[in-house]
Design a protein around this motif. Sequence first.
Motif, short mmCIF file in Angstrom:
data_model
loop_
_atom_site.label_atom_id
_atom_site.label_comp_id
_atom_site.label_asym_id
_atom_site.label_seq_id
_atom_site.Cartn_x
_atom_site.Cartn_y
_atom_site.Cartn_z
N ASN A 1 0.81 -1.22 0.00
CA ASN A 1 0.00 0.00 0.00
C ASN A 1 0.84 1.27 0.00
N GLU A 2 2.00 1.23 0.61
CA GLU A 2 2.87 2.40 0.66
C GLU A 2 3.27 2.87 -0.75
N LEU A 3 3.45 1.92 -1.66
CA LEU A 3 3.83 2.27 -3.03
C LEU A 3 2.68 2.94 -3.80
N LEU A 4 1.46 2.70 -3.37
CA LEU A 4 0.30 3.28 -4.06
C LEU A 4 0.20 4.79 -3.85
N GLU A 5 0.94 5.29 -2.87
CA GLU A 5 0.89 6.73 -2.56
C GLU A 5 1.82 7.55 -3.45
N ASP A 6 2.75 6.88 -4.16
CA ASP A 6 3.74 7.60 -4.97
C ASP A 6 3.83 6.94 -6.35
N LYS A 7 3.14 7.53 -7.32
CA LYS A 7 3.06 6.96 -8.66
C LYS A 7 4.44 6.75 -9.28
N GLU A 8 5.32 7.73 -9.18
CA GLU A 8 6.64 7.64 -9.79
C GLU A 8 7.47 6.52 -9.15
N GLN A 9 7.39 6.41 -7.84
CA GLN A 9 8.12 5.36 -7.14
C GLN A 9 7.58 3.98 -7.56
N LEU A 10 6.27 3.84 -7.65
CA LEU A 10 5.66 2.59 -8.08
C LEU A 10 6.12 2.22 -9.49
N GLU A 11 6.14 3.19 -10.38
CA GLU A 11 6.59 2.92 -11.75
C GLU A 11 8.03 2.43 -11.76
N ASP A 12 8.88 3.07 -10.95
CA ASP A 12 10.29 2.64 -10.87
C ASP A 12 10.39 1.21 -10.35
N TYR A 13 9.64 0.91 -9.31
CA TYR A 13 9.63 -0.44 -8.75
C TYR A 13 9.18 -1.46 -9.80
N LEU A 14 8.12 -1.12 -10.53
CA LEU A 14 7.61 -2.03 -11.55
C LEU A 14 8.65 -2.31 -12.63
N VAL A 15 9.27 -1.26 -13.12
CA VAL A 15 10.27 -1.43 -14.18
C VAL A 15 11.42 -2.31 -13.69
N LEU A 16 11.98 -1.98 -12.54
CA LEU A 16 13.13 -2.73 -12.03
C LEU A 16 12.78 -4.20 -11.73
N THR A 17 11.67 -4.40 -11.04
CA THR A 17 11.32 -5.75 -10.62
C THR A 17 10.86 -6.60 -11.80
N LEU A 18 10.09 -6.02 -12.70
CA LEU A 18 9.68 -6.76 -13.90
C LEU A 18 10.88 -7.15 -14.75
N ASN A 19 11.83 -6.24 -14.92
CA ASN A 19 13.02 -6.56 -15.70
C ASN A 19 13.82 -7.70 -15.06
N LYS A 20 13.95 -7.68 -13.73
CA LYS A 20 14.65 -8.77 -13.05
C LYS A 20 13.91 -10.09 -13.25
N ALA A 21 12.60 -10.06 -13.11
CA ALA A 21 11.80 -11.28 -13.26
C ALA A 21 11.87 -11.81 -14.70
N ILE A 22 11.78 -10.93 -15.66
CA ILE A 22 11.84 -11.34 -17.06
C ILE A 22 13.21 -11.93 -17.39
N ALA A 23 14.26 -11.33 -16.86
CA ALA A 23 15.61 -11.86 -17.11
C ALA A 23 15.75 -13.27 -16.53
N ARG A 24 15.24 -13.49 -15.33
CA ARG A 24 15.31 -14.83 -14.72
C ARG A 24 14.49 -15.83 -15.52
N ALA A 25 13.29 -15.43 -15.93
CA ALA A 25 12.43 -16.32 -16.70
C ALA A 25 13.06 -16.65 -18.05
N THR A 26 13.67 -15.67 -18.68
CA THR A 26 14.33 -15.88 -19.97
C THR A 26 15.48 -16.88 -19.81
N GLN A 27 16.24 -16.74 -18.74
CA GLN A 27 17.36 -17.65 -18.51
C GLN A 27 16.86 -19.09 -18.34
N VAL A 28 15.82 -19.28 -17.56
CA VAL A 28 15.24 -20.61 -17.37
C VAL A 28 14.72 -21.15 -18.70
#
Length: 107
Positions: A57-84
């Motif tokens: 819920n804390e991330l829902l209060e700051d749109k820019e921070q949420l967007e940054d989190y999404l980009v970073l975390t999605l990229n990490k997840a996609i990289a791991r999935a691609t490797q597998v």
Amino acid sequence: MFGDLMGMMGKLKETQKKVEETKKRLDTVLIDEASNDGKLKITLTANRAIKNIEIDNELLEDKEQLEDYLVLTLNKAIARATQVNETEIAAVAKDGMPNIPGMDMFK
């Protein structure tokens, strides 16, 4: 000569079938990734389909921070999935390739 060629073609078709089966199985392999502080959690398949996103819920209060989190975390997840994904597909393809001189790209 044609016997060898027919054998190689049969092995290639068998390998293609195994690759397709592996791709279907990778739809069931789940990759979990989280931001460093755990405020964002993402689950996707090894075929890179997003299955779940959990946002603190804390991330829902700051749109820019949420967007940054999404980009970073999605990229990490996609990289791991691609490797597998690539490791699994390459293993099946390498195992099923006939021994053709000069065609050692999977070795």
